[in-house]
Design a protein around this motif. Structure first.
Motif, PDB file in Angstrom:
ATOM      1  N   ALA A 147      20.354 -31.099  10.487  1.00 18.19           N
ATOM      2  CA  ALA A 147      20.124 -29.670  10.354  1.00 18.19           C
ATOM      3  C   ALA A 147      18.571 -29.635  10.257  1.00 18.19           C
ATOM      4  CB  ALA A 147      20.770 -29.429   8.992  1.00 18.19           C
ATOM      5  N   ASP A 148      17.683 -30.646   9.934  1.00 19.92           N
ATOM      6  CA  ASP A 148      16.489 -30.477  10.253  1.00 19.92           C
ATOM      7  C   ASP A 148      15.748 -30.527  11.614  1.00 19.92           C
ATOM      8  OD1 ASP A 148      16.384 -33.226  10.528  1.00 19.92           O
ATOM      9  OD2 ASP A 148      15.331 -33.802   8.880  1.00 19.92           O
ATOM     10  N   GLY A 149      16.745 -30.675  12.588  1.00 16.75           N
ATOM     11  CA  GLY A 149      16.078 -30.935  13.927  1.00 16.75           C
ATOM     12  C   GLY A 149      15.943 -32.136  14.499  1.00 16.75           C
ATOM     13  N   SER A 150      16.094 -33.412  13.255  1.00 15.79           N
ATOM     14  CA  SER A 150      15.806 -34.574  13.810  1.00 15.79           C
ATOM     15  C   SER A 150      17.246 -35.204  14.143  1.00 15.79           C
ATOM     16  CB  SER A 150      15.363 -35.411  12.937  1.00 15.79           C
ATOM     17  OG  SER A 150      16.423 -35.472  11.527  1.00 15.79           O
ATOM     18  N   HIS A 151      17.296 -36.484  14.562  1.00 17.34           N
ATOM     19  CA  HIS A 151      18.400 -37.126  15.150  1.00 17.34           C
ATOM     20  C   HIS A 151      18.440 -38.358  14.997  1.00 17.34           C
ATOM     21  CE1 HIS A 151      15.884 -37.788  18.807  1.00 17.34           C
ATOM     22  NE2 HIS A 151      16.572 -38.903  18.930  1.00 17.34           N
ATOM     23  N   GLU A 152      19.747 -39.235  14.629  1.00 15.86           N
ATOM     24  CA  GLU A 152      19.543 -40.632  14.534  1.00 15.86           C
ATOM     25  C   GLU A 152      20.754 -41.092  15.298  1.00 15.86           C
ATOM     26  OE1 GLU A 152      19.842 -40.844  10.275  1.00 15.86           O
ATOM     27  OE2 GLU A 152      22.216 -40.324  10.109  1.00 15.86           O
ATOM     28  N   TRP A 153      20.851 -42.314  15.429  1.00 10.94           N
ATOM     29  CA  TRP A 153      22.053 -43.148  16.226  1.00 10.94           C
ATOM     30  C   TRP A 153      22.754 -43.538  14.966  1.00 10.94           C
ATOM     31  CZ3 TRP A 153      23.551 -42.887  21.244  1.00 10.94           C
ATOM     32  CH2 TRP A 153      22.619 -42.512  22.080  1.00 10.94           C
ATOM     33  N   SER A 154      23.860 -43.424  15.013  1.00 17.32           N
ATOM     34  CA  SER A 154      24.976 -43.947  13.958  1.00 17.32           C
ATOM     35  C   SER A 154      25.936 -44.953  14.596  1.00 17.32           C
ATOM     36  CB  SER A 154      25.731 -42.772  13.599  1.00 17.32           C
ATOM     37  OG  SER A 154      26.483 -43.307  12.551  1.00 17.32           O
ATOM     38  N   GLY A 155      26.330 -45.838  13.827  1.00 15.13           N
ATOM     39  CA  GLY A 155      27.201 -46.944  14.283  1.00 15.13           C
ATOM     40  C   GLY A 155      26.657 -48.121  14.990  1.00 15.13           C
ATOM     41  N   LEU A 156      25.561 -48.331  14.845  1.00 14.74           N
ATOM     42  CA  LEU A 156      24.892 -49.550  15.731  1.00 14.74           C
ATOM     43  C   LEU A 156      25.110 -50.760  15.080  1.00 14.74           C
ATOM     44  CD1 LEU A 156      21.671 -47.855  17.479  1.00 14.74           C
ATOM     45  CD2 LEU A 156      24.066 -48.233  18.418  1.00 14.74           C
ATOM     46  N   PRO A 157      25.443 -51.944  15.584  1.00  7.97           N
ATOM     47  CA  PRO A 157      25.441 -53.048  14.790  1.00  7.97           C
ATOM     48  C   PRO A 157      24.328 -53.308  14.078  1.00  7.97           C
ATOM     49  CG  PRO A 157      25.774 -53.556  17.145  1.00  7.97           C
ATOM     50  CD  PRO A 157      25.669 -51.974  17.045  1.00  7.97           C
TER      51      PRO A 157
END
Length: 136
Positions: free
Chosen positions: A126-136
């Motif tokens: 929601a703050d406009g940032s992003h993150e990769w999820s589920g990486l080992p």
């Protein structure tokens, strides 16, 4: 057997229709939906990407599921590309002689897809940032 990685919107009815079999007394479906949060953070969208071999790997898992005792059909579809909250990300369907077999096979197939198919997600917060999820 049906396995698909696609940018097109998914249809539960379409995936479920692919497992119909007169020997089956149960059809179980699972629908994975983009939710509005993850790990306490508000999520606005997800971008899914997949390895070129993802569909072949998915097909192998679906075939393995379809070979289980009592199972007569298995299908799975996973969407890639940009998805908004509420969009369908994954649909799994399994038909089997009895509900216990269908539920167990569907649950195991969902777990196998999440663990073994090279599909990655980038979550938009929601703050406009992003993150990769589920990486080992």
């Amino acid at each position: 057997m049906y396995a698909r990685i696609t940018e097109e919107p998914l249809s539960v009815a379409d995936v479920a229709a692919r497992v119909g079999d007169d020997r089956s007394g149960a059809v179980v479906t699972f629908t994975g939906v983009v939710r509005n949060h993850d790990d306490g953070q508000p999520v606005t969208a997800i971008d899914y990407s997949a390895h070129p071999q993802a569909e072949a790997i998915l097909a192998g898992l679906v075939e393995e599921c379809a070979q289980r005792d009592g199972v007569h059909g298995a299908a799975a579809a996973h969407r890639v590309g940009h998805l908004e909250v509420g969009d369908l990300a994954m649909v799994v369907a399994v038909s089997a002689e009895h509900r216990g077999e269908a539920f167990a096979a569907a649950s195991d197939l969902v777990d196998a897809v999440k663990a073994g198919v090279p599909v990655w997600k980038c979550q938009w917060l929601a703050d406009g940032s992003h993150e990769w999820s589920g990486l080992p």
